[in-house]
Design a protein around this motif. Structure first.
Motif, mmCIF file in Angstrom:
data_model
loop_
_atom_site.group_PDB
_atom_site.id
_atom_site.type_symbol
_atom_site.label_atom_id
_atom_site.label_comp_id
_atom_site.label_asym_id
_atom_site.label_seq_id
_atom_site.Cartn_x
_atom_site.Cartn_y
_atom_site.Cartn_z
ATOM 1 N N LEU A 42 0.045 11.097 -21.037
ATOM 2 C CA LEU A 42 -1.056 11.143 -19.672
ATOM 3 C C LEU A 42 -0.756 12.331 -19.434
ATOM 4 O O LEU A 42 -1.658 12.954 -18.386
ATOM 5 C CB LEU A 42 -1.525 10.179 -19.675
ATOM 6 C CG LEU A 42 -2.147 9.247 -20.586
ATOM 7 C CD1 LEU A 42 -2.931 7.753 -19.632
ATOM 8 C CD2 LEU A 42 -3.321 9.991 -21.329
ATOM 9 N N GLU A 43 0.687 12.093 -18.370
ATOM 10 C CA GLU A 43 1.137 12.554 -16.804
ATOM 11 C C GLU A 43 2.583 13.535 -17.041
ATOM 12 O O GLU A 43 2.912 12.318 -17.448
ATOM 13 C CB GLU A 43 0.433 11.834 -15.857
ATOM 14 C CG GLU A 43 1.219 12.657 -14.661
ATOM 15 C CD GLU A 43 1.236 11.669 -13.070
ATOM 16 O OE1 GLU A 43 0.131 12.217 -12.917
ATOM 17 O OE2 GLU A 43 1.889 10.928 -13.141
ATOM 18 N N ALA A 44 2.972 14.489 -16.655
ATOM 19 C CA ALA A 44 3.695 15.001 -16.660
ATOM 20 C C ALA A 44 4.537 15.161 -15.780
ATOM 21 O O ALA A 44 3.645 16.082 -15.046
ATOM 22 C CB ALA A 44 4.485 15.921 -17.104
ATOM 23 N N ALA A 45 5.171 14.704 -14.417
ATOM 24 C CA ALA A 45 5.386 14.655 -13.255
ATOM 25 C C ALA A 45 7.135 14.792 -13.079
ATOM 26 O O ALA A 45 7.205 13.698 -13.047
ATOM 27 C CB ALA A 45 4.794 13.134 -12.536
ATOM 28 N N GLY A 46 7.066 15.881 -12.652
ATOM 29 C CA GLY A 46 8.417 16.399 -12.214
ATOM 30 C C GLY A 46 8.655 18.001 -11.279
ATOM 31 O O GLY A 46 7.763 18.330 -11.145
ATOM 32 N N PRO A 50 12.669 26.614 -10.058
ATOM 33 C CA PRO A 50 13.083 27.986 -10.837
ATOM 34 C C PRO A 50 14.560 28.787 -11.042
ATOM 35 O O PRO A 50 14.185 29.076 -11.626
ATOM 36 C CB PRO A 50 12.034 28.462 -10.109
ATOM 37 C CG PRO A 50 11.661 28.450 -8.630
ATOM 38 C CD PRO A 50 11.746 26.699 -8.891
ATOM 39 N N ARG A 51 15.648 27.657 -9.866
ATOM 40 C CA ARG A 51 16.314 28.962 -10.162
ATOM 41 C C ARG A 51 17.519 27.736 -10.880
ATOM 42 O O ARG A 51 18.686 27.550 -10.249
ATOM 43 C CB ARG A 51 16.904 28.818 -8.878
ATOM 44 C CG ARG A 51 15.788 29.670 -7.788
ATOM 45 C CD ARG A 51 16.216 30.225 -6.498
ATOM 46 N NE ARG A 51 16.273 28.160 -5.543
ATOM 47 C CZ ARG A 51 15.393 28.009 -5.252
ATOM 48 N NH1 ARG A 51 14.101 28.057 -5.968
ATOM 49 N NH2 ARG A 51 15.660 26.523 -4.528
ATOM 50 N N ALA A 52 17.064 26.842 -11.265
ATOM 51 C CA ALA A 52 17.704 25.362 -11.305
ATOM 52 C C ALA A 52 18.830 25.847 -12.673
ATOM 53 O O ALA A 52 20.022 25.233 -13.107
ATOM 54 C CB ALA A 52 16.920 24.330 -12.015
ATOM 55 N N HIS A 53 18.712 27.040 -13.378
ATOM 56 C CA HIS A 53 19.337 27.272 -14.639
ATOM 57 C C HIS A 53 19.634 29.097 -14.862
ATOM 58 O O HIS A 53 19.076 29.720 -14.287
ATOM 59 C CB HIS A 53 18.615 26.861 -15.914
ATOM 60 C CG HIS A 53 19.744 27.337 -16.990
ATOM 61 N ND1 HIS A 53 20.216 27.503 -17.803
ATOM 62 C CD2 HIS A 53 19.741 25.971 -17.305
ATOM 63 C CE1 HIS A 53 20.976 27.665 -18.704
ATOM 64 N NE2 HIS A 53 21.324 26.443 -18.602
ATOM 65 N N ALA A 54 20.917 29.284 -15.235
ATOM 66 C CA ALA A 54 21.348 30.447 -15.415
ATOM 67 C C ALA A 54 20.767 31.357 -16.135
ATOM 68 O O ALA A 54 20.649 32.595 -15.851
ATOM 69 C CB ALA A 54 22.861 30.900 -15.418
ATOM 70 N N SER A 55 19.841 31.043 -16.812
ATOM 71 C CA SER A 55 19.145 31.747 -17.768
ATOM 72 C C SER A 55 17.459 31.559 -17.399
ATOM 73 O O SER A 55 16.838 32.574 -18.248
ATOM 74 C CB SER A 55 18.834 30.813 -18.924
ATOM 75 O OG SER A 55 17.972 29.647 -18.343
ATOM 76 N N GLU A 56 17.838 31.886 -15.626
ATOM 77 C CA GLU A 56 16.546 31.560 -15.105
ATOM 78 C C GLU A 56 14.998 30.599 -15.453
ATOM 79 O O GLU A 56 14.378 31.195 -15.678
ATOM 80 C CB GLU A 56 15.576 33.373 -14.435
ATOM 81 C CG GLU A 56 16.984 34.205 -13.853
ATOM 82 C CD GLU A 56 16.238 34.841 -13.792
ATOM 83 O OE1 GLU A 56 15.412 35.520 -13.414
ATOM 84 O OE2 GLU A 56 17.634 35.880 -12.969
ATOM 85 N N ARG A 57 15.082 29.464 -16.383
ATOM 86 C CA ARG A 57 14.646 28.852 -17.050
ATOM 87 C C ARG A 57 14.073 28.116 -15.659
ATOM 88 O O ARG A 57 15.008 27.406 -14.439
ATOM 89 C CB ARG A 57 14.882 27.933 -17.966
ATOM 90 C CG ARG A 57 15.061 28.750 -19.728
ATOM 91 C CD ARG A 57 15.287 27.290 -20.331
ATOM 92 N NE ARG A 57 16.075 27.005 -20.137
ATOM 93 C CZ ARG A 57 17.258 26.277 -21.312
ATOM 94 N NH1 ARG A 57 17.442 26.947 -22.339
ATOM 95 N NH2 ARG A 57 18.412 25.923 -21.260
ATOM 96 N N SER A 58 12.594 27.344 -15.492
ATOM 97 C CA SER A 58 12.599 26.873 -14.864
ATOM 98 C C SER A 58 11.988 24.739 -15.107
ATOM 99 O O SER A 58 12.069 24.872 -16.313
ATOM 100 C CB SER A 58 11.166 26.540 -14.805
ATOM 101 O OG SER A 58 10.777 27.829 -13.367
ATOM 102 N N GLY A 62 15.933 17.698 -9.363
ATOM 103 C CA GLY A 62 15.631 17.237 -8.245
ATOM 104 C C GLY A 62 15.118 17.339 -6.998
ATOM 105 O O GLY A 62 14.749 17.602 -6.000
ATOM 106 N N GLY A 63 16.533 18.522 -5.945
ATOM 107 C CA GLY A 63 15.805 19.290 -6.060
ATOM 108 C C GLY A 63 14.908 20.975 -5.462
ATOM 109 O O GLY A 63 14.547 21.538 -4.831
#
Length: 146
Positions: A42-46, A50-58, A62-63
């Motif tokens: 029912l919920e996705a909360a996290g 947006p800069r967590a990966h070199a491929s520029e995927r969000s 934790g940060g």
């Protein structure tokens, strides 16, 4: 894609913004995800960074900034794993979701569904290569969600 609010007066624009900020305006999307999701999802909360990966995927990290998506399972479907292969055991399962976003982070739906283990179908950027290789976008046999 994003939401654009327009008002003919400043007070009208503020009223629209207030409605968005208090969830009186809803942003809802229909999305297909890999795998058979439980109806109780029912919920996705996290927190989404947006800069967590070199491929520029969000990615959910934790940060990142707080983000919330409400998910409803609409249906399950099976796609044949190979051309002409129609045995149920060899089909790749997918789930249709109705997703209502409560925040507007970059690639929020894609990041939340991937984190929940149901990356979006036909999404080369967010679908793990192991999942993409085992699924097919050929004929779907829809079934109702339990």
């Amino acid at each position: 894609s994003g939401l654009i609010l327009c008002g003919t007066t400043f007070s009208g624009l503020l009223a629209l913004r207030w409605q968005l900020d208090t969830y009186r305006i809803e942003r809802q999307y229909a999305v297909w995800g890999h795998g058979a999701a439980a109806s109780s999802l029912l919920e996705a909360a996290g927190r989404i960074d947006p800069r967590a990966h070199a491929s520029e995927r969000s990615l959910v990290a934790g940060g990142g900034r707080p983000a919330r998506s409400d998910l409803a399972v609409l249906a399950h479907a099976a796609a044949a794993a190979g051309e002409g292969d129609v045995e149920r055991s060899s089909r790749a399962l997918i789930t249709a979701f109705a997703v209502r976003i409560r925040t507007g982070r970059r690639h929020q739906i894609r990041a939340h569904l991937r984190h929940a283990g149901h990356s979006t179908v036909t999404d080369g950027k967010y679908t793990p290569s192991s999942v993409a290789a085992s699924s097919s976008s050929s004929a779907f046999a829809a079934s109702r969600a339990p």
